[in-house]
Design an enzyme around this catalytic site. Structure first.
Site, PDB file in Angstrom:
ATOM      1  NE  ARG A   1      30.726  86.929-100.606  1.00 24.72           N
ATOM      2  CZ  ARG A   1      29.610  86.266-100.287  1.00 24.72           C
ATOM      3  NH1 ARG A   1      28.521  86.910 -99.985  1.00 24.72           N
ATOM      4  NH2 ARG A   1      29.599  84.941-100.267  1.00 24.72           N
TER       5      ARG A   1
ATOM      6  NE  ARG B   1      27.244  84.800 -95.058  1.00 26.85           N
ATOM      7  CZ  ARG B   1      28.319  85.182 -95.714  1.00 26.85           C
ATOM      8  NH1 ARG B   1      29.343  85.665 -95.069  1.00 26.85           N
ATOM      9  NH2 ARG B   1      28.400  85.087 -97.021  1.00 26.85           N
TER      10      ARG B   1
ATOM     11  N   GLY C   1      26.867  85.533-102.445  1.00 28.56           N
ATOM     12  CA  GLY C   1      27.107  84.128-102.804  1.00 28.56           C
ATOM     13  C   GLY C   1      25.992  83.624-103.699  1.00 28.56           C
TER      14      GLY C   1
ATOM     15  CB  THR D   1      21.385  83.027 -99.457  1.00 30.65           C
ATOM     16  OG1 THR D   1      22.324  82.343 -98.606  1.00 30.65           O
ATOM     17  CG2 THR D   1      20.178  83.367 -98.612  1.00 30.65           C
TER      18      THR D   1
ATOM     19  CG  ASP E   1      21.277  83.718 -93.914  1.00 35.36           C
ATOM     20  OD1 ASP E   1      20.613  83.876 -94.964  1.00 35.36           O
ATOM     21  OD2 ASP E   1      22.432  84.157 -93.779  1.00 35.36           O
TER      22      ASP E   1
ATOM     23  CG  ASP F   1      21.191  90.396 -93.871  1.00 40.78           C
ATOM     24  OD1 ASP F   1      20.053  90.588 -93.447  1.00 40.78           O
ATOM     25  OD2 ASP F   1      22.215  90.985 -93.444  1.00 40.78           O
TER      26      ASP F   1
ATOM     27  CG  ASP G   1      24.088  80.886 -96.014  1.00 39.55           C
ATOM     28  OD1 ASP G   1      24.619  79.825 -96.379  1.00 39.55           O
ATOM     29  OD2 ASP G   1      24.667  81.987 -96.053  1.00 39.55           O
TER      30      ASP G   1
HETATM   31  O1  F6P Z   1      26.168  82.865 -98.054  1.00 42.58           O
HETATM   32  C1  F6P Z   1      26.442  81.745 -98.813  1.00 42.58           C
HETATM   33  C2  F6P Z   1      27.784  81.152 -98.422  1.00 42.58           C
HETATM   34  O2  F6P Z   1      28.015  80.030 -99.249  1.00 42.58           O
HETATM   35  C3  F6P Z   1      27.925  80.790 -96.954  1.00 42.58           C
HETATM   36  O3  F6P Z   1      27.304  79.580 -96.632  1.00 42.58           O
HETATM   37  C4  F6P Z   1      29.433  80.758 -96.824  1.00 42.58           C
HETATM   38  O4  F6P Z   1      29.819  80.999 -95.489  1.00 42.58           O
HETATM   39  C5  F6P Z   1      29.843  81.895 -97.704  1.00 42.58           C
HETATM   40  O5  F6P Z   1      28.809  82.088 -98.647  1.00 42.58           O
HETATM   41  C6  F6P Z   1      31.128  81.694 -98.457  1.00 42.58           C
HETATM   42  O6  F6P Z   1      31.407  82.871 -99.128  1.00 42.58           O
HETATM   43  P1  F6P Z   1      32.486  83.025-100.281  1.00 42.58           P
HETATM   44  O7  F6P Z   1      31.860  82.545-101.550  1.00 42.58           O
HETATM   45  O8  F6P Z   1      32.770  84.474-100.326  1.00 42.58           O
HETATM   46  O9  F6P Z   1      33.668  82.185 -99.903  1.00 42.58           O
END
Ligand code: F6P
Length: 319
Positions: free
Chosen positions: A72, A171, A11, A125, A129, A103, A127
């Site tokens: 991803r 997340r 992300g 990120t 985290d 991560d 997050d």
């Molecule tokens: O890790 C960053 C994040 O924005 C999280 O907060 C969220 O859960 C996730 O990515 C969303 O992922 P995607 O962009 O694949 O929908």
């Protein structure tokens, strides 16, 4: 090391561009060549690789998103995918790689390092985290975006005397909700790291209502559950008119804050220094405003934890 690569993965987060800029300029300052890899590990396997010069990172420090794009990749998790990536790195003569991401991206970086290809992780990120760093690039900007939204929702919540649940990203981590809840004066903060008794939430809402409060704001981390489920339950139990706002992807965009730009610049430059010293398999971070680095293994084995003192304070200030 004379040739290094840089990619962004997972992300995106505001400040990734500032980190790319720091990597490119720091490396060129030390007479290294830098290659930008587009679309994360997916682009690496596909050979989507271009030389970057000083100008290629001009006018990006203030831009959200990532000029290198992000992805991803499932294929990269396979042995064959990792071999494809290494072939591309060899083809371009790249000797070390900087991976800006979270991560999951560092797990990919660890795989390449295990196969003899040194990688350094830069935590990017929203997050916040990742263990081994107090802050990740993008967290501060995202937090400020959330706070602006909370303030606006508070206006309409007061006008209509409603309870609002604001669901934020993160997340499995509660940092965005905790910090935004404290900064936004929320009545309740619901985060995955802390099991909150539902009756406690109801009590706080009722107490506030009984003493004439015009509105209530609840900050809910997405890792706890759906804001709509909580909204239904609260409305049913308290009879207070309740609305839910899921902030979504606005939390990932926007021009990075000054704090994120500075953090990204420092971490990006330090990552280059580690590669210059022939190190790999490590993540750079910041702890108590000092730049640090940790082996990926250490980062993976320790769980990120929330700030207990802040959590306790949020309870005391929302009586
Ligand atoms: O890790 C960053 C994040 O924005 C999280 O907060 C969220 O859960 C996730 O990515 C969303 O992922 P995607 O962009 O694949 O929908």
């Amino acid at each position: 090391m004379k040739k290094i690569g840089v990619l962004t993965s997972g992300g995106d987060s505001p400040g990734m561009n500032a980190a790319i800029r720091a990597v490119v300029r720091k490396a060129i300052f030390h007479e290294m060549e830098v290659y930008g890899i587009k679309n994360g590990f997916q682009g690496l396997m596909e050979g989507n690789i271009e030389n970057m010069d000083l100008g290629s990172v001009g006018d990006i420090i203030q831009r959200g998103g990532t000029i290198l794009f992000s992805a991803r990749s499932e294929e990269f998790k396979t042995e064959a995918g990792q071999q494809r990536a290494i072939e591309q790195l060899k083809k371009f003569g790249i000797e070390g790689l900087i991976v800006i991401g979270g991560d999951g991206s560092f797990r990919g970086a660890q795989k390449l390092t295990d196969k003899g290809f040194p990688c350094i992780g830069v935590p990017g990120t929203i997050d916040n985290d990742i263990s081994g760093t107090d802050f990740t690039i993008g967290f501060d900007t995202s937090l400020n975006t959330i706070i602006q939204a909370v303030d606006k929702i508070r206006d309409t919540a007061t006008s209509h005397e409603r309870t609002y649940i604001i669901e934020v990203m993160g997340r499995d981590a509660g940092d965005l909700a905790l910090w935004a809840g404290l900064a936004g004066g929320a009545e309740s903060i619901l985060i995955p790291e802390k099991k909150e008794d539902f009756s406690g939430i109801l009590d706080r809402l009722k107490r506030g209502h009984d003493r004439g409060k015009k509105h209530s704001i609840i900050l809910l981390a997405e890792g706890v559950g759906s804001g709509f489920d909580y909204g239904d339950r609260i409305e049913k139990e308290t009879k207070l008119e309740t609305r839910v706002t899921v902030l979504g992807y606005i939390q990932r965009g926007g021009s990075p804050s000054a704090t994120d730009r500075v953090l990204a610049s420092r971490l990006g430059a330090r990552a280059v220094e580690l590669l210059m010293n022939e190190q790999g398999g490590r993540m750079v971070g910041i702890q108590q405003n000092i730049l640090v680095d940790h082996a990926f293994d250490e980062v993976f084995t320790k769980d990120h934890s929330i700030n207990e003192e802040m959590y306790q304070l949020s309870k005391e200030l929302s009586i």
